[in-house]
Design a protein around this motif. Structure first.
Motif, PDB file in Angstrom:
ATOM      1  N   THR A  80       0.306  -1.462   0.019  1.00  0.00           N
ATOM      2  CA  THR A  80      -0.141  -0.103   0.076  1.00  0.00           C
ATOM      3  C   THR A  80       0.738   1.299  -0.310  1.00  0.00           C
ATOM      4  OG1 THR A  80      -0.550  -0.169   2.715  1.00  0.00           O
ATOM      5  CG2 THR A  80      -1.868  -1.073   1.672  1.00  0.00           C
ATOM      6  N   GLU A  82      -0.007   3.721   1.453  1.00  0.00           N
ATOM      7  CA  GLU A  82       0.407   4.001   2.545  1.00  0.00           C
ATOM      8  C   GLU A  82       1.469   3.892   3.698  1.00  0.00           C
ATOM      9  OE1 GLU A  82      -2.959   3.626   5.149  1.00  0.00           O
ATOM     10  OE2 GLU A  82      -2.748   1.325   5.849  1.00  0.00           O
ATOM     11  N   GLU A  85       4.609   5.639   2.001  1.00  0.00           N
ATOM     12  CA  GLU A  85       4.604   7.441   2.422  1.00  0.00           C
ATOM     13  C   GLU A  85       4.567   7.712   3.272  1.00  0.00           C
ATOM     14  OE1 GLU A  85       1.107   8.640  -0.177  1.00  0.00           O
ATOM     15  OE2 GLU A  85       2.731   7.449  -1.763  1.00  0.00           O
ATOM     16  N   THR A  86       4.392   7.113   4.654  1.00  0.00           N
ATOM     17  CA  THR A  86       4.023   7.513   6.028  1.00  0.00           C
ATOM     18  C   THR A  86       5.069   6.763   6.875  1.00  0.00           C
ATOM     19  OG1 THR A  86       2.842   5.790   6.728  1.00  0.00           O
ATOM     20  CG2 THR A  86       1.233   7.584   5.412  1.00  0.00           C
ATOM     21  N   GLU A 106       3.428  12.106   6.861  1.00  0.00           N
ATOM     22  CA  GLU A 106       3.478  11.649   5.813  1.00  0.00           C
ATOM     23  C   GLU A 106       4.148  12.365   5.248  1.00  0.00           C
ATOM     24  OE1 GLU A 106       1.007  11.905   1.958  1.00  0.00           O
ATOM     25  OE2 GLU A 106       0.339  13.771   3.578  1.00  0.00           O
ATOM     26  N   SER A 161      -2.892   1.946  -3.422  1.00  0.00           N
ATOM     27  CA  SER A 161      -4.441   2.636  -2.696  1.00  0.00           C
ATOM     28  C   SER A 161      -3.700   4.280  -3.205  1.00  0.00           C
ATOM     29  CB  SER A 161      -4.422   2.992  -1.323  1.00  0.00           C
ATOM     30  OG  SER A 161      -3.235   2.739  -0.265  1.00  0.00           O
TER      31      SER A 161
END
Length: 162
Positions: A80, A82, A85-86, A106, A161
């Motif tokens: 994913t 997320e 990127e986090t 983020e 996502s």
């Protein structure tokens, strides 16, 4: 809330939460590393944290790169955006609401992070509950019920996502 934290600032904030988990020595610590390659660079630190008998340590990363050898913590992977990127670190306080803390950010530009940290027990619980449900390791019975599901290996849903 913070804007445009550098990688160095993020490491310092993460170390504060990791140190708290180490000092309390109980509960669960959850940390996101973006990719397996980044996690490999922190594997020794997380192995030490995971050696605490009553501290359950969970590391999360996008399934990019080689997974480190782990003996004392659980790795959860996924495909994913997320995870890629986090950056997050959340500690459940080991039974003490006053010890709960979390950092969530983020990466919006190369090495520029935007997010928040919190000592609010409800916020910390929400983050940990989300991670536990979204990236949990499924039992063999559940895996049999969902053929081809990457989550059976501890992976999040295979969908992107972005």
């Amino acid at each position: 809330m913070f804007t445009s934290y550098s990688r160095e600032d993020m490491v310092a904030a993460s170390r504060e939460i990791e140190d708290r988990a180490w000092r309390v020595g109980d509960g669960a610590l959850h940390a996101g590393f973006q990719t397996l390659d980044v996690l490999s660079g922190e594997s020794e630190t997380y192995d030490l944290l995971g050696e605490k008998a009553n501290l359950n340590v969970h590391a999360y990363a996008a399934a990019e790169g080689d997974a480190p050898e782990t003996g004392h913590y659980t790795v959860h992977t996924g495909r994913t955006a997320e995870l890629r990127e986090t950056w997050f670190v959340a500690y459940d306080g080991g039974g003490y609401d006053d010890a709960k803390c979390a950092l969530l950010a983020e990466e919006r530009a190369q090495e520029e992070f935007y997010g928040f940290w919190s000592y609010d027990p409800e916020t910390v619980d929400y983050i940990i509950d989300y991670l536990t449900e979204r990236y949990r390791v499924r039992s063999a019975v559940e895996a049999d019920d969902a053929p081809g599901d990457d989550a059976a290996r501890g992976d999040a849903d295979a969908e992107e996502s972005e």
